[in-house]
Motif scaffolding. Structure first.
Motif, mmCIF file in Angstrom:
data_model
loop_
_atom_site.group_PDB
_atom_site.id
_atom_site.type_symbol
_atom_site.label_atom_id
_atom_site.label_comp_id
_atom_site.label_asym_id
_atom_site.label_seq_id
_atom_site.Cartn_x
_atom_site.Cartn_y
_atom_site.Cartn_z
ATOM 1 N N VAL A 1 37.730 38.494 33.810
ATOM 2 C CA VAL A 1 36.863 38.504 32.627
ATOM 3 C C VAL A 1 36.212 39.873 32.417
ATOM 4 C CG1 VAL A 1 34.647 37.615 31.755
ATOM 5 C CG2 VAL A 1 36.392 36.038 32.561
ATOM 6 N N CYS A 2 35.825 40.523 33.491
ATOM 7 C CA CYS A 2 35.148 41.822 33.387
ATOM 8 C C CYS A 2 36.058 42.898 32.816
ATOM 9 C CB CYS A 2 34.629 42.244 34.755
ATOM 10 S SG CYS A 2 35.901 42.290 36.037
ATOM 11 N N CYS B 1 30.379 38.276 34.183
ATOM 12 C CA CYS B 1 30.950 37.784 35.453
ATOM 13 C C CYS B 1 30.416 36.405 35.831
ATOM 14 C CB CYS B 1 30.638 38.777 36.572
ATOM 15 S SG CYS B 1 31.251 38.226 38.181
ATOM 16 N N SER C 1 38.369 37.125 41.124
ATOM 17 C CA SER C 1 39.540 37.698 40.447
ATOM 18 C C SER C 1 39.911 36.990 39.151
ATOM 19 C CB SER C 1 40.744 37.699 41.400
ATOM 20 O OG SER C 1 40.445 38.472 42.543
ATOM 21 N N ALA D 1 29.247 38.685 40.845
ATOM 22 C CA ALA D 1 29.800 39.603 41.848
ATOM 23 C C ALA D 1 29.490 41.061 41.545
ATOM 24 C CB ALA D 1 31.309 39.409 41.919
ATOM 25 N N ILE D 2 28.934 41.310 40.333
ATOM 26 C CA ILE D 2 28.707 42.698 39.927
ATOM 27 C C ILE D 2 27.228 43.037 39.947
ATOM 28 C CG2 ILE D 2 29.083 44.402 38.086
ATOM 29 C CD1 ILE D 2 31.423 42.661 37.106
ATOM 30 N N CYS E 1 33.820 38.301 44.273
ATOM 31 C CA CYS E 1 34.757 38.322 43.146
ATOM 32 C C CYS E 1 35.842 37.256 43.307
ATOM 33 C CB CYS E 1 35.410 39.710 43.049
ATOM 34 S SG CYS E 1 36.649 39.838 41.745
ATOM 35 N N ALA F 1 30.811 34.872 38.601
ATOM 36 C CA ALA F 1 30.573 34.740 40.044
ATOM 37 C C ALA F 1 29.402 35.593 40.524
ATOM 38 C CB ALA F 1 31.844 35.128 40.799
HETATM 39 S S1 SF4 Z 1 37.226 39.593 38.160
HETATM 40 FE FE1 SF4 Z 1 35.354 40.539 37.357
HETATM 41 S S2 SF4 Z 1 34.334 38.905 36.174
HETATM 42 FE FE2 SF4 Z 1 35.847 37.920 37.524
HETATM 43 S S3 SF4 Z 1 34.695 37.378 39.374
HETATM 44 FE FE3 SF4 Z 1 35.614 39.391 39.748
HETATM 45 S S4 SF4 Z 1 34.030 40.844 39.167
HETATM 46 FE FE4 SF4 Z 1 33.471 38.883 38.255
#
Ligand code: SF4
Ligand code: SF4
Length: 56
Positions: free
Chosen positions: A43-44, A19, A40, A23-24, A38, A21
């Protein structure tokens, strides 16, 4: 639109490493996506070996 991790998560950590960002994070033995962070990118979704991540 943020992405969400389902109960299928086996807490492997692959999504968190990918990730961009940050965000996880881990919570109660599974990974969780912070909708406020996130971006969006999706990639995850491809990083997850058990297809536990989808658009919320
Ligand atoms: S979509 Fe997945 S990889 Fe992309 S910013 Fe959100 S949590 Fe992170
Ligand atoms: S990559 Fe999938 S199984 Fe691994 S921690 Fe993330 S959501 Fe869970």
């Amino acid at each position: 639109m943020a992405y969400k991790i389902s109960d299928a998560c086996i807490n492997c950590g692959a999504c968190e490493s990918e990730c961009p960002a940050e965000a996880i994070s881990e919570e109660n033995g599974a990974r969780w996506i912070d909708p406020g962070k996130c971006v969006s990118c999706g990639v995850c979704v491809s990083a997850c070996p058990v297809e536990a991540i989808a658009e919320a």
